[in-house]
Design a protein around this motif. Structure first.
Motif, PDB file in Angstrom:
ATOM      1  N   VAL A  77       0.571  -1.271   0.476  1.00 52.63           N
ATOM      2  CA  VAL A  77       0.200   0.236  -0.075  1.00 52.63           C
ATOM      3  C   VAL A  77       1.146   1.552   0.071  1.00 52.63           C
ATOM      4  N   ASP A  78       0.519   2.004  -0.836  1.00 54.41           N
ATOM      5  CA  ASP A  78       1.849   3.414  -1.183  1.00 54.41           C
ATOM      6  C   ASP A  78       0.943   4.373  -1.065  1.00 54.41           C
ATOM      7  N   GLU A  79      -0.448   4.592  -0.671  1.00 51.52           N
ATOM      8  CA  GLU A  79      -1.157   5.617   0.434  1.00 51.52           C
ATOM      9  C   GLU A  79      -2.286   5.606   0.475  1.00 51.52           C
ATOM     10  N   VAL A  80      -3.249   5.629   1.961  1.00 45.55           N
ATOM     11  CA  VAL A  80      -4.258   5.540   2.280  1.00 45.55           C
ATOM     12  C   VAL A  80      -5.158   7.022   2.251  1.00 45.55           C
ATOM     13  N   PHE A  81      -6.293   6.299   2.339  1.00 46.49           N
ATOM     14  CA  PHE A  81      -7.054   7.929   3.076  1.00 46.49           C
ATOM     15  C   PHE A  81      -8.520   7.480   3.520  1.00 46.49           C
ATOM     16  N   VAL A  82      -9.494   8.422   4.283  1.00 45.23           N
ATOM     17  CA  VAL A  82     -10.804   8.208   4.404  1.00 45.23           C
ATOM     18  C   VAL A  82     -11.815   8.463   3.823  1.00 45.23           C
ATOM     19  N   GLU A  83     -12.451   7.495   3.350  1.00 43.00           N
ATOM     20  CA  GLU A  83     -14.016   7.752   2.133  1.00 43.00           C
ATOM     21  C   GLU A  83     -14.508   7.876   2.637  1.00 43.00           C
ATOM     22  N   GLU A  84     -15.821   8.813   2.562  1.00 45.36           N
ATOM     23  CA  GLU A  84     -16.443  10.144   3.391  1.00 45.36           C
ATOM     24  C   GLU A  84     -17.870   9.252   2.774  1.00 45.36           C
ATOM     25  N   SER A  85     -17.568   8.734   1.247  1.00 41.75           N
ATOM     26  CA  SER A  85     -19.147   8.708   1.020  1.00 41.75           C
ATOM     27  C   SER A  85     -18.967   7.523  -0.064  1.00 41.75           C
ATOM     28  N   LEU A  86     -20.011   6.116  -0.350  1.00 39.70           N
ATOM     29  CA  LEU A  86     -19.508   5.651  -1.795  1.00 39.70           C
ATOM     30  C   LEU A  86     -20.016   6.250  -2.858  1.00 39.70           C
ATOM     31  N   GLU A  87     -20.621   7.410  -3.028  1.00 38.46           N
ATOM     32  CA  GLU A  87     -21.426   8.446  -3.989  1.00 38.46           C
ATOM     33  C   GLU A  87     -19.631   9.054  -4.528  1.00 38.46           C
ATOM     34  N   LEU A  88     -18.740   9.136  -3.592  1.00 40.70           N
ATOM     35  CA  LEU A  88     -17.725  10.110  -4.374  1.00 40.70           C
ATOM     36  C   LEU A  88     -16.578   9.306  -4.841  1.00 40.70           C
ATOM     37  N   LYS A  89     -17.132   8.366  -4.983  1.00 35.91           N
ATOM     38  CA  LYS A  89     -16.140   7.295  -5.797  1.00 35.91           C
ATOM     39  C   LYS A  89     -15.101   7.963  -7.452  1.00 35.91           C
ATOM     40  N   ARG A  90     -16.299   8.637  -8.150  1.00 34.56           N
ATOM     41  CA  ARG A  90     -15.325   8.691  -9.447  1.00 34.56           C
ATOM     42  C   ARG A  90     -14.443  10.376  -8.855  1.00 34.56           C
ATOM     43  N   ASP A  91     -14.285  11.053  -7.918  1.00 33.17           N
ATOM     44  CA  ASP A  91     -13.772  12.244  -7.727  1.00 33.17           C
ATOM     45  C   ASP A  91     -12.437  11.418  -6.875  1.00 33.17           C
ATOM     46  N   TYR A  92     -12.652  10.856  -6.054  1.00 35.92           N
ATOM     47  CA  TYR A  92     -11.711  10.174  -5.088  1.00 35.92           C
ATOM     48  C   TYR A  92     -10.814   9.384  -6.790  1.00 35.92           C
ATOM     49  N   ILE A  93     -11.575   8.990  -7.408  1.00 39.57           N
ATOM     50  CA  ILE A  93     -10.348   8.066  -8.715  1.00 39.57           C
ATOM     51  C   ILE A  93      -9.746   9.056  -9.562  1.00 39.57           C
ATOM     52  N   THR A  94     -10.980   9.922  -9.547  1.00 41.09           N
ATOM     53  CA  THR A  94     -10.277  11.510  -9.761  1.00 41.09           C
ATOM     54  C   THR A  94      -8.890  12.134  -9.391  1.00 41.09           C
ATOM     55  N   ARG A  95      -8.996  12.377  -7.945  1.00 38.09           N
ATOM     56  CA  ARG A  95      -8.003  12.964  -6.926  1.00 38.09           C
ATOM     57  C   ARG A  95      -6.986  12.612  -7.023  1.00 38.09           C
ATOM     58  N   TYR A  96      -6.708  10.959  -7.041  1.00 36.22           N
ATOM     59  CA  TYR A  96      -5.822  10.337  -6.951  1.00 36.22           C
ATOM     60  C   TYR A  96      -5.024   9.548  -8.366  1.00 36.22           C
ATOM     61  N   ALA A  97      -5.771  10.328  -9.756  1.00 40.56           N
ATOM     62  CA  ALA A  97      -5.542   9.945 -10.935  1.00 40.56           C
ATOM     63  C   ALA A  97      -5.121   8.476 -10.940  1.00 40.56           C
ATOM     64  N   ALA A  98      -6.418   7.234 -10.042  1.00 41.92           N
ATOM     65  CA  ALA A  98      -6.052   6.410 -11.087  1.00 41.92           C
ATOM     66  C   ALA A  98      -6.538   5.803 -11.941  1.00 41.92           C
ATOM     67  N   ASP A  99      -5.770   4.565 -12.239  1.00 44.11           N
ATOM     68  CA  ASP A  99      -6.458   3.865 -13.925  1.00 44.11           C
ATOM     69  C   ASP A  99      -7.059   2.620 -13.419  1.00 44.11           C
ATOM     70  N   VAL A 100      -6.580   2.127 -12.511  1.00 41.29           N
ATOM     71  CA  VAL A 100      -7.540   1.433 -12.213  1.00 41.29           C
ATOM     72  C   VAL A 100      -8.720   1.191 -10.823  1.00 41.29           C
ATOM     73  N   LEU A 101      -9.910   1.142 -10.726  1.00 39.87           N
ATOM     74  CA  LEU A 101     -10.713   0.873  -9.828  1.00 39.87           C
ATOM     75  C   LEU A 101     -10.609  -0.946  -9.395  1.00 39.87           C
ATOM     76  N   VAL A 102     -10.485  -1.148  -8.033  1.00 42.34           N
ATOM     77  CA  VAL A 102     -10.744  -2.770  -7.895  1.00 42.34           C
ATOM     78  C   VAL A 102     -11.634  -2.532  -6.733  1.00 42.34           C
ATOM     79  N   MET A 103     -12.466  -4.024  -6.953  1.00 39.67           N
ATOM     80  CA  MET A 103     -13.935  -3.780  -5.865  1.00 39.67           C
ATOM     81  C   MET A 103     -14.062  -5.031  -6.355  1.00 39.67           C
ATOM     82  N   GLY A 104     -14.021  -5.454  -4.622  1.00 42.31           N
ATOM     83  CA  GLY A 104     -14.770  -7.204  -4.682  1.00 42.31           C
ATOM     84  C   GLY A 104     -15.826  -7.896  -5.499  1.00 42.31           C
ATOM     85  N   ASP A 105     -16.018  -8.661  -5.425  1.00 43.89           N
ATOM     86  CA  ASP A 105     -16.853  -9.252  -6.786  1.00 43.89           C
ATOM     87  C   ASP A 105     -17.992  -8.829  -6.283  1.00 43.89           C
TER      88      ASP A 105
END
Length: 142
Positions: A77-105
């Motif tokens: 793990v390189d970085e951690v942060f507090v997720e405050e809302s499930l509805e903010l996934k798009r914002d978090y992806i953009t903020r951390y410049a993520a290329d891949v979102l991984v979730m459980g099936d």
């Protein structure tokens, strides 16, 4: 010796994943390791205490500060942060410049619309391991 042409720098691939990570167990470790293997940098959003109450109807066993500390201590793990809302996934992806979102099936299909800004990967959960079941088992032990 003639100058050798430089190879173009390979772009770093950032992976982001999310979870409560309460009562950290081998299933959590496996999903973190599998997510990390999909890129060069792993960012983990840890569900805040308030979000956990809204999502699961109970306080987490370990505080958000403790859960952040546990995840941050993992080598993959390189970085951690507090997720405050499930509805903010798009914002978090953009903020951390993520290329891949991984979730459980267990979330399969829920975040497909984010495929316009990153690759979305749903990983199989570790069979027969559940934080809720562990908590219930511990609570029932005399």
């Amino acid at each position: 010796m003639p100058d050798q042409p430089l190879e173009p720098a390979r772009a770093r691939r950032t992976v982001i994943t999310f979870g409560t990570f309460d009562v950290f167990h081998v299933g959590h470790l496996r999903v973190i390791e599998r997510a990390a293997a999909l890129g060069d940098r792993l960012v983990v959003g840890v569900s805040g205490d308030d979000l956990n109450v809204r999502k699961k109807g109970r306080e987490p066993v370990f505080s958000q500060h403790e859960r952040l500390e546990i995840l941050a201590a993992l080598r993959s793990v390189d970085e951690v942060f507090v997720e405050e809302s499930l509805e903010l996934k798009r914002d978090y992806i953009t903020r951390y410049a993520a290329d891949v979102l991984v979730m459980g099936d267990d979330w399969a299909g829920r975040f497909d619309e984010l495929g316009d800004i990153c690759e979305v990967v749903y990983l199989p959960r570790t069979p027969a391991i559940s934080t809720t079941a562990l908590i219930e088992k511990i609570s029932a032990t005399p």
